[in-house]
Structure formats: structure tokens, C-alpha cells
Design a protein around this motif. Structure first.
Motif, short mmCIF file in Angstrom:
data_model
loop_
_atom_site.label_atom_id
_atom_site.label_comp_id
_atom_site.label_asym_id
_atom_site.label_seq_id
_atom_site.Cartn_x
_atom_site.Cartn_y
_atom_site.Cartn_z
N ALA A 58 39.75 40.72 38.98
CA ALA A 58 38.37 40.54 38.53
C ALA A 58 38.37 39.67 37.28
O ALA A 58 39.42 39.30 36.76
N ASN A 64 39.52 45.27 39.72
CA ASN A 64 38.76 46.29 40.43
C ASN A 64 39.79 47.26 41.00
O ASN A 64 40.82 46.84 41.53
N ARG A 73 32.55 45.33 44.90
CA ARG A 73 32.62 44.07 44.16
C ARG A 73 32.81 42.86 45.06
O ARG A 73 32.31 41.77 44.76
N ARG A 134 42.16 39.73 47.73
CA ARG A 134 41.55 38.70 46.91
C ARG A 134 40.81 37.73 47.81
O ARG A 134 41.28 37.40 48.90
#
Length: 287
Positions: A58, A64, A73, A134
Motif C-alpha cells: 500500500a 494492507n 482495498r 499486488r
């Protein structure tokens, strides 16, 4: 919703529960898709695929953490995802793996946005689960045929489980953390581009800045050097290594050397590493 995964990620929706991923490393790269049309929103599906302690980088050098936070998120409310896996690997012992490729996100407003993704998986009693995830935006206006083409899965040819001894798990973790530190040290000594070329291999991939994934350590190093980054330093805050010791995950924080130690000069990262044998060096394979 249309949450689709290439044959590299065969999945079935478990009635009343999370999807069950049965294979992340197929024998071929056939472009057949496995539909999860009844599994719910992208956020619900992702939350069901994550481990309880999953991480995702993040802003500001933080992560996160946990399935609920990572899913909230990364997957907007009401969004639908379609995944295309183009690179995948499984450790020799069959317990860890990674997938990388493209993710098309369609929001609740119908707007489609293209991303790249990287996921590190661990096999559990419930099937494959994501320990680190990711996604990164792709340039606007990218054509489908500009993307990196799928490739067959990498399966380690070295079974290292028979060569391990009691206590090797800790040794594997320590060796991977040391490899990450050497990578950082070399980046400061020789420059980050040459360090990326040195510590990777022809199998390495980087999510890159262009339309496709950047493949091969030399190309990755050249691309990074051309971006003229500031001096950077980093290290492992945590590692996860397959029991056989040939595939692992390292995560931590990259810092701009000489900058204030605050969120302006800190960037969270994770890197997937591979080695060909217990006496071979670790090389990053995906990041």
C-alpha cells in the motif's frame, strides 16, 4: 459477475463458500477460461481466495494485511474481474507457487480499467490460497495484442525435499533474507539497474511500466536504469519459503537513501524468489 481465470488457474465455486482453486500450474497454456459467474463480486471472491494473514503493498511504505483489508482495498465495491494468467510456477514440493498476468476490472459504473497482477500462493487443506497480491494499472489505451503472451508453467526440476535436514526451514528463510539484503547492497554499490540484471535470470519478470510484463533480468535492469531512479535501500521484514527451499516470498519496505524516513520516501514491496538447488543462489523470479 465475470471473474474468469485462464486454465493456469482452474477453479470451482464451492457451494455456499469460497472458491476452491485446484491447480495454478497447468500442463499447457491453452486459453480456456474457468468461469466463476455465481461466486459473487470480485471483492467477495478475492477475500475467499486470500489467506487470513495475506498482504498487499500500500502507499507510504505500509501493507494492507488480512483477507478483509486486502480485498477491500484492491477490489472496489461492485467491481467484476477477469484474470488472464501468463506466467506461473509451482515449487518442487508442490506447496507454493505464483501467478502473474493481466486483470481487467469492470466497475459498478461499467467502466473497464486494465491492470497487471502478481500473486503468491500457498497450498492449504482448502486448496490454493493467496498469501500476497499486488495489482498495478496499465497504460491507457493498451491493445489486447500488446500484452505479454502466455507461456507454459515453470515446474522446478530439482526436488530438494530429500536433501533437507531438521532445521532447514529456518535456514531457508535466513538464506532468502540474506539474498534480499545482498540485492539491496549491490543496488547501492553498482546502481539499481545493474543489480536487477545481476540478481535475476532469464526467467525473471517485472510488472514493468509498459503494456506488457518485462521479461528477463537484462531487460528488467535496462528498463529500471533508464528510469533514472534515486539511490534505494531495502531489506526483508518477512519471508515465506516453500518446505523444499526452492521458491520463496520476501517482503519489506524500500527507502530512498538520504530522504526523510517518512511515507514520502518509503515504498512497500514483495518479491518472489527461486533457486535451482540447495547450493545455488537465490534469483528473483517475479516482482
Amino acid at each position: 459477475m465475470s471473474f474468469s481465470i485462464m486454465a493456469a488457474l482452474l477453479a470451482l465455486a464451492a457451494p455456499g463458500g469460497a472458491p476452491v482453486v485446484t491447480e495454478i500450474c497447468p500442463a499447457s497454456n491453452a486459453p480456456a477460461l474457468a468461469e466463476l459467474a455465481d461466486a459473487g463480486s470480485a471483492r467477495q471472491v478475492l477475500a475467499g481466495l486470500l489467506t487470513p494473514d495475506a498482504i498487499s503493498p500500500a502507499a507510504g511504505g505500509r501493507f494492507n494485511r488480512g483477507a478483509a483489508e486486502v480485498a477491500a482495498r484492491l477490489a472496489p465495491e461492485g467491481a467484476a474481474w477477469r484474470w488472464s494468467v501468463v506466467r506461473s510456477a509451482v515449487s518442487a514440493d508442490g506447496g507454493h507457487g505464483f501467478t502473474a498476468g493481466y486483470l481487467d476490472e469492470t466497475g459498478a459504473d461499467g467502466k473497464a480499467v486494465p491492470f497487471k497482477f502478481l500473486a503468491y500462493w500457498v497450498r492449504t487443506a482448502e486448496g490454493w490460497r493467496i498469501a500476497a497480491f499486488r495489482k498495478a494499472p496499465m497504460p491507457q489505451g493498451v491493445r489486447q495484442d500488446a500484452r505479454t503472451a502466455p507461456a507454459p508453467c515453470l515446474r522446478s526440476g530439482v526436488t530438494m525435499r530429500g536433501e533437507t535436514v531438521p532445521g532447514d526451514a529456518a535456514a531457508h528463510r535466513a538464506s532468502l533474507a540474506a539474498a534480499e539484503q545482498r540485492f539491496s547492497d549491490d543496488a547501492q554499490a553498482m546502481g539499481i539497474g545493474p543489480a536487477f540484471a545481476k540478481h535475476g535470470s532469464a526467467l525473471s519478470l517485472n510488472m514493468g511500466r509498459g503494456a506488457g510484463l518485462t521479461l528477463g533480468a537484462e531487460a528488467i535492469g535496462a528498463e529500471i536504469a533508464a528510469s533514472n531512479p534515486p539511490p534505494l535501500a531495502w531489506g526483508s521484514d518477512g519471508v515465506l519459503v516453500a518446505p523444499g527451499g526452492d521458491l520463496g516470498l520476501s517482503w519489506g519496505v524500500i527507502r530512498i537513501v538520504g530522504s526523510p524516513d517518512d511515507e514520502r520516501g518509503r515504498f512497500a514491496f514483495f518479491t518472489v524468489w527461486h533457486r535451482a538447488g540447495p547450493a545455488e543462489p537465490w534469483r528473483y523470479i517475479a516482482e
